[in-house]
Write a protein that holds these residues in place. Structure first.
Motif, PDB file in Angstrom:
ATOM      1  N   ALA A 186      75.358  10.185 -38.670  1.00 39.39           N
ATOM      2  CA  ALA A 186      76.295   9.417 -39.499  1.00 39.39           C
ATOM      3  C   ALA A 186      76.195   9.840 -40.959  1.00 39.39           C
ATOM      4  O   ALA A 186      77.207   9.959 -41.654  1.00 39.39           O
ATOM      5  CB  ALA A 186      76.032   7.925 -39.355  1.00 39.39           C
ATOM      6  N   GLY A 187      74.977  10.081 -41.436  1.00 41.61           N
ATOM      7  CA  GLY A 187      74.792  10.494 -42.826  1.00 41.61           C
ATOM      8  C   GLY A 187      75.407  11.852 -43.110  1.00 41.61           C
ATOM      9  O   GLY A 187      76.108  12.039 -44.112  1.00 41.61           O
ATOM     10  N   ILE A 188      75.169  12.812 -42.247  1.00 45.40           N
ATOM     11  CA  ILE A 188      75.728  14.150 -42.437  1.00 45.40           C
ATOM     12  C   ILE A 188      77.248  14.108 -42.366  1.00 45.40           C
ATOM     13  O   ILE A 188      77.937  14.735 -43.172  1.00 45.40           O
ATOM     14  CB  ILE A 188      75.151  15.131 -41.380  1.00 45.40           C
ATOM     15  CG1 ILE A 188      73.673  15.389 -41.684  1.00 45.40           C
ATOM     16  CG2 ILE A 188      75.932  16.437 -41.356  1.00 45.40           C
ATOM     17  CD1 ILE A 188      72.953  16.174 -40.608  1.00 45.40           C
ATOM     18  N   THR A 189      77.782  13.349 -41.412  1.00 45.72           N
ATOM     19  CA  THR A 189      79.233  13.229 -41.292  1.00 45.72           C
ATOM     20  C   THR A 189      79.825  12.578 -42.537  1.00 45.72           C
ATOM     21  O   THR A 189      80.866  13.011 -43.035  1.00 45.72           O
ATOM     22  CB  THR A 189      79.592  12.405 -40.043  1.00 45.72           C
ATOM     23  OG1 THR A 189      78.992  13.021 -38.901  1.00 45.72           O
ATOM     24  CG2 THR A 189      81.089  12.328 -39.854  1.00 45.72           C
ATOM     25  N   SER A 190      79.163  11.567 -43.068  1.00 46.98           N
ATOM     26  CA  SER A 190      79.644  10.908 -44.292  1.00 46.98           C
ATOM     27  C   SER A 190      79.679  11.878 -45.463  1.00 46.98           C
ATOM     28  O   SER A 190      80.650  11.914 -46.225  1.00 46.98           O
ATOM     29  CB  SER A 190      78.733   9.730 -44.646  1.00 46.98           C
ATOM     30  OG  SER A 190      78.715   8.790 -43.623  1.00 46.98           O
ATOM     31  N   ILE A 191      78.629  12.662 -45.620  1.00 41.81           N
ATOM     32  CA  ILE A 191      78.572  13.630 -46.719  1.00 41.81           C
ATOM     33  C   ILE A 191      79.679  14.658 -46.574  1.00 41.81           C
ATOM     34  O   ILE A 191      80.371  14.989 -47.549  1.00 41.81           O
ATOM     35  CB  ILE A 191      77.180  14.300 -46.771  1.00 41.81           C
ATOM     36  CG1 ILE A 191      76.134  13.267 -47.196  1.00 41.81           C
ATOM     37  CG2 ILE A 191      77.185  15.495 -47.710  1.00 41.81           C
ATOM     38  CD1 ILE A 191      74.705  13.750 -47.024  1.00 41.81           C
ATOM     39  N   ILE A 192      79.886  15.170 -45.375  1.00 40.60           N
ATOM     40  CA  ILE A 192      80.939  16.168 -45.146  1.00 40.60           C
ATOM     41  C   ILE A 192      82.310  15.588 -45.458  1.00 40.60           C
ATOM     42  O   ILE A 192      83.129  16.221 -46.132  1.00 40.60           O
ATOM     43  CB  ILE A 192      80.876  16.697 -43.693  1.00 40.60           C
ATOM     44  CG1 ILE A 192      79.624  17.554 -43.509  1.00 40.60           C
ATOM     45  CG2 ILE A 192      82.132  17.489 -43.344  1.00 40.60           C
ATOM     46  CD1 ILE A 192      79.334  17.926 -42.076  1.00 40.60           C
ATOM     47  N   LEU A 193      82.571  14.367 -44.984  1.00 40.86           N
ATOM     48  CA  LEU A 193      83.876  13.756 -45.245  1.00 40.86           C
ATOM     49  C   LEU A 193      84.088  13.460 -46.730  1.00 40.86           C
ATOM     50  O   LEU A 193      85.196  13.631 -47.243  1.00 40.86           O
ATOM     51  CB  LEU A 193      84.028  12.489 -44.417  1.00 40.86           C
ATOM     52  CG  LEU A 193      84.209  12.701 -42.913  1.00 40.86           C
ATOM     53  CD1 LEU A 193      84.202  11.368 -42.186  1.00 40.86           C
ATOM     54  CD2 LEU A 193      85.496  13.450 -42.632  1.00 40.86           C
ATOM     55  N   MET A 194      83.052  13.043 -47.435  1.00 46.14           N
ATOM     56  CA  MET A 194      83.184  12.796 -48.873  1.00 46.14           C
ATOM     57  C   MET A 194      83.448  14.087 -49.622  1.00 46.14           C
ATOM     58  O   MET A 194      84.269  14.125 -50.536  1.00 46.14           O
ATOM     59  CB  MET A 194      81.940  12.098 -49.417  1.00 46.14           C
ATOM     60  CG  MET A 194      81.848  10.631 -49.019  1.00 46.14           C
ATOM     61  SD  MET A 194      80.546   9.703 -49.848  1.00 46.14           S
ATOM     62  CE  MET A 194      79.091  10.513 -49.255  1.00 46.14           C
ATOM     63  N   MET A 195      82.751  15.153 -49.258  1.00 44.69           N
ATOM     64  CA  MET A 195      82.957  16.445 -49.924  1.00 44.69           C
ATOM     65  C   MET A 195      84.364  16.964 -49.635  1.00 44.69           C
ATOM     66  O   MET A 195      85.017  17.524 -50.522  1.00 44.69           O
ATOM     67  CB  MET A 195      81.907  17.459 -49.461  1.00 44.69           C
ATOM     68  CG  MET A 195      80.519  17.146 -49.985  1.00 44.69           C
ATOM     69  SD  MET A 195      79.224  18.184 -49.261  1.00 44.69           S
ATOM     70  CE  MET A 195      79.766  19.803 -49.719  1.00 44.69           C
ATOM     71  N   LYS A 196      84.832  16.793 -48.421  1.00 42.86           N
ATOM     72  CA  LYS A 196      86.147  17.277 -48.047  1.00 42.86           C
ATOM     73  C   LYS A 196      87.246  16.514 -48.801  1.00 42.86           C
ATOM     74  O   LYS A 196      88.246  17.102 -49.205  1.00 42.86           O
ATOM     75  CB  LYS A 196      86.327  17.120 -46.543  1.00 42.86           C
ATOM     76  CG  LYS A 196      87.474  17.903 -45.997  1.00 42.86           C
ATOM     77  CD  LYS A 196      87.436  17.903 -44.484  1.00 42.86           C
ATOM     78  CE  LYS A 196      88.468  18.859 -43.979  1.00 42.86           C
ATOM     79  NZ  LYS A 196      88.441  18.993 -42.536  1.00 42.86           N
TER      80      LYS A 196
END
Length: 106
Positions: free
Chosen positions: A93-103
């Motif tokens: 969940a943390g990695i997915t959140s970071i990726i979505l925020m960066m995107k």
């Protein structure tokens, strides 16, 4: 993107609850009896002595377990089904959140 993130969170919580901890209740009624399994119930996230206790088992399975002052034995045993799952879900969940925020910022 926000919809995907929301769906992902709901999916992760559903998986977490599927593998949630369980409290197994073992009871017998009468003097000199030996307790046997009567059922189990889900405990959210972590099983503790307060969420999985003989009193809770008596409340859940009042027909099969002795009353607090009655003759018999009630035992409660924690079965943590999420011990291996929780850390991996939080990391995912943390990695997915970071990726979505960066995107979204790019």
């Amino acid at each position: 993107m926000r919809r995907i993130f929301g769906i992902l969170i709901v999916l992760l919580l559903t998986i977490q609850l599927t593998f949630a901890s369980r409290c197994e209740c073992q009871c017998c009624v009468g003097n000199g009896c030996s307790p046997g399994p009567v059922g189990s119930y889900s405990v959210f996230l972590f099983c503790t002595t307060s969420s999985c206790s003989p009193g809770e088992c008596t409340a859940q399975y009042y027909k099969d377990c002795p009353q607090p002052n009655g003759a018999g034995i009630t035992q409660a045993v924690c079965r943590n089904g999420n011990a291996r799952l929780s850390p991996s879900l939080f990391i995912f969940a943390g990695i997915t959140s970071i990726i979505l925020m960066m995107k979204n910022k790019l």
